[in-house]
Design an enzyme around this catalytic site. Structure first.
Site, PDB file in Angstrom:
ATOM      1  N   SER A  99       7.647   5.133   6.773  1.00 24.39           N
ATOM      2  CA  SER A  99       8.095   5.178   8.170  1.00 24.39           C
ATOM      3  C   SER A  99       9.390   5.965   8.300  1.00 24.39           C
ATOM      4  O   SER A  99      10.147   6.104   7.343  1.00 24.39           O
ATOM      5  CB  SER A  99       8.341   3.769   8.698  1.00 24.39           C
ATOM      6  OG  SER A  99       7.233   2.947   8.473  1.00 24.39           O
TER       7      SER A  99
HETATM    8  N1  SAH Z   1       6.985   0.029   3.540  1.00 23.91           N
HETATM    9  C1  SAH Z   1       6.326   1.187   3.031  1.00 23.91           C
HETATM   10  C2  SAH Z   1       5.408   1.830   4.047  1.00 23.91           C
HETATM   11  C3  SAH Z   1       4.054   1.960   3.518  1.00 23.91           C
HETATM   12  S1  SAH Z   1       2.791   2.400   4.649  1.00 23.91           S
HETATM   13  C4  SAH Z   1       7.306   2.186   2.442  1.00 23.91           C
HETATM   14  O1  SAH Z   1       8.523   1.978   2.560  1.00 23.91           O
HETATM   15  O2  SAH Z   1       6.860   3.149   1.829  1.00 23.91           O
HETATM   16  C5  SAH Z   1       1.882   0.903   4.785  1.00 23.91           C
HETATM   17  C6  SAH Z   1       1.237   0.399   3.552  1.00 23.91           C
HETATM   18  O3  SAH Z   1       0.515  -0.769   3.903  1.00 23.91           O
HETATM   19  C7  SAH Z   1       0.216   1.330   2.910  1.00 23.91           C
HETATM   20  O4  SAH Z   1       0.618   1.623   1.603  1.00 23.91           O
HETATM   21  C8  SAH Z   1      -1.085   0.529   2.941  1.00 23.91           C
HETATM   22  O5  SAH Z   1      -1.903   0.721   1.801  1.00 23.91           O
HETATM   23  C9  SAH Z   1      -0.553  -0.892   3.012  1.00 23.91           C
HETATM   24  N2  SAH Z   1      -1.495  -1.892   3.489  1.00 23.91           N
HETATM   25  C10 SAH Z   1      -2.387  -1.825   4.499  1.00 23.91           C
HETATM   26  N3  SAH Z   1      -3.063  -2.991   4.615  1.00 23.91           N
HETATM   27  C11 SAH Z   1      -2.580  -3.820   3.641  1.00 23.91           C
HETATM   28  C12 SAH Z   1      -2.872  -5.156   3.232  1.00 23.91           C
HETATM   29  N4  SAH Z   1      -3.815  -5.902   3.824  1.00 23.91           N
HETATM   30  N5  SAH Z   1      -2.180  -5.675   2.198  1.00 23.91           N
HETATM   31  C13 SAH Z   1      -1.218  -4.960   1.562  1.00 23.91           C
HETATM   32  N6  SAH Z   1      -0.898  -3.689   1.900  1.00 23.91           N
HETATM   33  C14 SAH Z   1      -1.564  -3.131   2.932  1.00 23.91           C
END
Ligand code: SAH
Length: 252
Positions: A99
């Site tokens: 993000s």
């Molecule tokens: N906080 C992260 C942002 C990652 S984007 C950062 O700082 O990089 C969101 C992430 O959520 C993705 O990697 C995706 O695979 C994960 N995601 C989506 N659904 C999920 C679930 N049910 N459990 C765990 N992770 C999930």
């Protein structure tokens, strides 16, 4: 105020080779851009980002300090490091994104609202590259961060290893189930948007705690939702529109 230029602040183009004996002038190929050559190690780039966050309305000094301390460029692909401190989301592989700094700061600020000092235990759903987990590690006592994609879980582990954050616990699994063993949580923060806030999260939230989660609204648009768990029940607040990757069930 006179703003300093961002980067390349220390772009090191190398010492020009001494003129070779009567050799025709040749254009040297540009050296590959390396993070250390861009001055990203300098605190000035993060201070500049934090000034911008403050100007955009982020007030909590705990959040500003954490955002100023975590080196975002260490979490993005080497081809994107020169955008690491811009207010932009960036791809982190497997179709996912990190993000914008502004969105991370806003959500962490919402998570901390109404508290003082360090937050207790926090659950992050969607570790991604691990950046937000590193930010959370500076404002919370313990951080449990769960990711459903093995490739990103491994990447976050690699990214976080040099930081030696003893209070960050990376988990591989479906975060829609939460992580009951780490709870009850003072805060739960989701980096992916679901159709509704999963009941497991509400169950694993401590009384007095809050969930901050992008959630799809009836119109199909995502909005930031805050769920507060009080002694007499839940209170939900719908805030601004956001764009997050979808929350998916199961692992891959
Ligand atoms: N906080 C992260 C942002 C990652 S984007 C950062 O700082 O990089 C969101 C992430 O959520 C993705 O990697 C995706 O695979 C994960 N995601 C989506 N659904 C999920 C679930 N049910 N459990 C765990 N992770 C999930």
């Amino acid at each position: 105020m006179n703003r300093r230029p961002g980067f390349p602040a220390r772009l090191d183009l190398g010492t020009p080779a001494p003129a070779a004996k009567a050799a025709p002038a040749r254009v040297q190929p540009a050296p590959p851009l390396a993070p250390q050559g861009l001055g990203l190690d300098s605190q000035a780039v993060r201070t500049r980002m934090v000034d911008k966050l403050a100007a955009q309305g982020v007030r909590d000094p705990r959040v500003l300090a954490a955002m100023g301390a975590v080196e975002r460029h260490r979490f993005v692909d080497s081809a994107l490091v020169n955008q690491a401190y811009e207010d932009t989301s960036l791809p982190i592989g497997l179709g996912q994104t990190i993000s914008k700094p502004n969105v991370v700061a806003r959500m962490v600020e919402l998570l901390l609202a109404g508290t003082e000092g360090q937050l207790g235990r926090v659950l992050e759903v969607g570790t991604g590259c691990g950046y937000q987990a590193a930010v959370l590690a500076r404002v919370a006592r313990e951080v449990y961060s769960i990711e459903r994609l093995r490739g990103l879980h491994d990447k976050a582990r690699d990214n976080l290893r040099p930081l030696r954050l003893a209070n960050v616990h990376l988990l591989f699994g479906d975060g829609m189930q939460g992580f009951a063993r780490g709870g009850p949580y003072a805060g739960i923060i989701a980096a992916a948007g679901g159709e509704a806030v999963p009941t497991a999260w509400v169950e694993q939230l401590a009384v007095g705690g809050r969930i901050v989660a992008p959630t799809v609204m009836p119109g199909g648009q995502q909005a930031l939702v805050v769920v507060e768990k009080g002694p007499s029940g839940l209170r939900q607040t719908v805030l601004e529109a956001v764009h997050f990757v979808p929350l998916k069930s199961g692992v891959a």
